[in-house]
Design an enzyme around this catalytic site. Structure first.
Site, PDB file in Angstrom:
ATOM      1  N   LYS A  77      63.004   5.543  57.939  1.00  0.00           N
ATOM      2  CA  LYS A  77      61.992   6.349  58.006  1.00  0.00           C
ATOM      3  C   LYS A  77      62.250   7.518  59.234  1.00  0.00           C
ATOM      4  O   LYS A  77      61.994   8.682  58.743  1.00  0.00           O
ATOM      5  CB  LYS A  77      60.773   5.688  58.596  1.00  0.00           C
ATOM      6  CG  LYS A  77      60.168   4.629  57.765  1.00  0.00           C
ATOM      7  CD  LYS A  77      59.286   3.625  58.258  1.00  0.00           C
ATOM      8  CE  LYS A  77      58.899   2.540  57.374  1.00  0.00           C
ATOM      9  NZ  LYS A  77      58.079   1.296  57.904  1.00  0.00           N
ATOM     10  N   GLN A 124      54.279  -0.570  62.282  1.00  0.00           N
ATOM     11  CA  GLN A 124      55.239  -1.559  61.662  1.00  0.00           C
ATOM     12  C   GLN A 124      54.966  -2.893  61.355  1.00  0.00           C
ATOM     13  O   GLN A 124      54.501  -3.382  62.574  1.00  0.00           O
ATOM     14  CB  GLN A 124      56.598  -1.194  62.328  1.00  0.00           C
ATOM     15  CG  GLN A 124      57.918  -1.963  61.542  1.00  0.00           C
ATOM     16  CD  GLN A 124      58.021  -1.254  60.084  1.00  0.00           C
ATOM     17  OE1 GLN A 124      58.093  -0.079  60.114  1.00  0.00           O
ATOM     18  NE2 GLN A 124      58.133  -2.042  59.103  1.00  0.00           N
ATOM     19  N   ASP A 181      50.411   4.795  55.271  1.00  0.00           N
ATOM     20  CA  ASP A 181      50.891   3.568  54.655  1.00  0.00           C
ATOM     21  C   ASP A 181      50.056   3.166  53.389  1.00  0.00           C
ATOM     22  O   ASP A 181      50.417   2.407  52.398  1.00  0.00           O
ATOM     23  CB  ASP A 181      50.915   2.089  55.722  1.00  0.00           C
ATOM     24  CG  ASP A 181      52.315   1.939  56.036  1.00  0.00           C
ATOM     25  OD1 ASP A 181      53.309   2.183  55.272  1.00  0.00           O
ATOM     26  OD2 ASP A 181      52.285   1.071  56.913  1.00  0.00           O
TER      27      ASP A 181
END
Length: 291
Positions: free
Chosen positions: A53, A97, A120
């Site tokens: 990322k 995460q 997300d």
């Protein structure tokens, strides 16, 4: 005749070039897209995903910030960090995460992130918007899958899609996105009797179960499109998908490889969501200047 390969790696490179141009234009307007990634603990896979990322963010010009905390971090401390970035105008996307340590409630963390910064696409509000087909931040892997299918000029409307797997991250949302594209969607999972009977009806088969080589050629209809979401590491150290690739490519019309398939598009769609959030921020900034 073997299947055509839908390369997520190639499509991701193309989309990242487009995003880099958008970022350049946003910076000219005084807006620097910013992504904050929060990691609790030292899960090896999580660290690897975050590196991907960060690389993608730097490639397109997104400001990347990593907040790394010990596994002992308390839930209320994590929620306070999220709240800080909810109110930070330089931050356009917040990603916590997963997985989180057992003592931290995933649901509480996801719901704490502002829907406007939920890049997300996991917040219940954004999931609800997705369900009814409204513009919102879409979950990255499902959105990437739809982009890959469209990139190969595959018609979705009217096709029978079978999704193997019902996770909140991939299985459920990808089915909804394809339903929104006018497909007929069937979900399969661990309690589906006679799995082969159902999967062999699929014009488009999406497999996301996290079990190495779970789907064989016997599961696949002739000339079906096969989207393999799984990434599994064998004892040999080699990566493979949930589908037996060598079998499937002899039957399918199109197939995604592992690695180099869905994975690169997942990260790219995350970057897309960050840039989208920054673009919305730029519009707000312009309106405030005009008032």
């Amino acid at each position: 005749m073997t299947a055509s390969i839908i390369s997520g790696k190639e499509l991701a490179q193309e989309k990242r070039k487009q995003l880099a141009q958008e970022v350049k234009e946003l910076k000219e307007q005084g807006v620097v897209p910013g992504l904050v990634v929060i990691l609790v603990g030292d899960h090896p896979a999580s660290i690897s995903y975050i590196k991907g990322k960060q690389k993608a963010s730097e490639e397109i010009g997104v400001a990347f910030t990593l907040e790394h905390f010990p596994e002992s971090m308390k839930e209320e401390e994590l929620l306070a960090v999220i709240d800080k970035y909810n109110h930070d105008e330089s931050c356009h996307g917040i990603l916590v995460q997963l997985p989180l340590p057992d003592h931290i409630q995933e649901k509480a963390v996801i719901e704490k992130i502002s829907p406007a910064k939920d890049v997300d696409g996991f917040h219940p509000l954004n999931i609800g918007q997705m369900m009814i087909g409204e513009d919102t931040f879409l979950p990255c892997t499902p959105a990437g899958i739809v982009e890959m299918i469209k990139s190969a000029n595959i018609e979705i409307a009217g096709k029978h899609v079978v999704v193997v797997g019902r996770s909140n991250i991939v299985g459920k949302p990808v089915g909804i996105l394809l339903l929104n594209e006018h497909a007929t969607v069937t979900y399969c999972h661990s309690r589906t009797p006679d799995l082969k009977e159902v999967t062999k009806q699929a014009d488009i088969l999406v497999v996301a179960v996290g079990r190495a080589n779970f789907i064989t050629g016997e599961h696949i209809k002739q000339d079906a499109v096969v989207i393999d979401v799984g990434v599994n590491r064998l004892e040999t150290g080699k990566l493979c998908g949930d589908v037996v690739f060598e079998d499937a490519k002899q039957i399918a019309s199109h197939i995604t490889p592992v690695p180099g398939g869905v994975g690169p598009m997942t990260i790219t769609m995350l970057a897309h969501n960050v840039v989208k959030s920054a673009r919305i921020s730029a519009v707000r900034l312009q309106v405030s200047k005009e008032l």
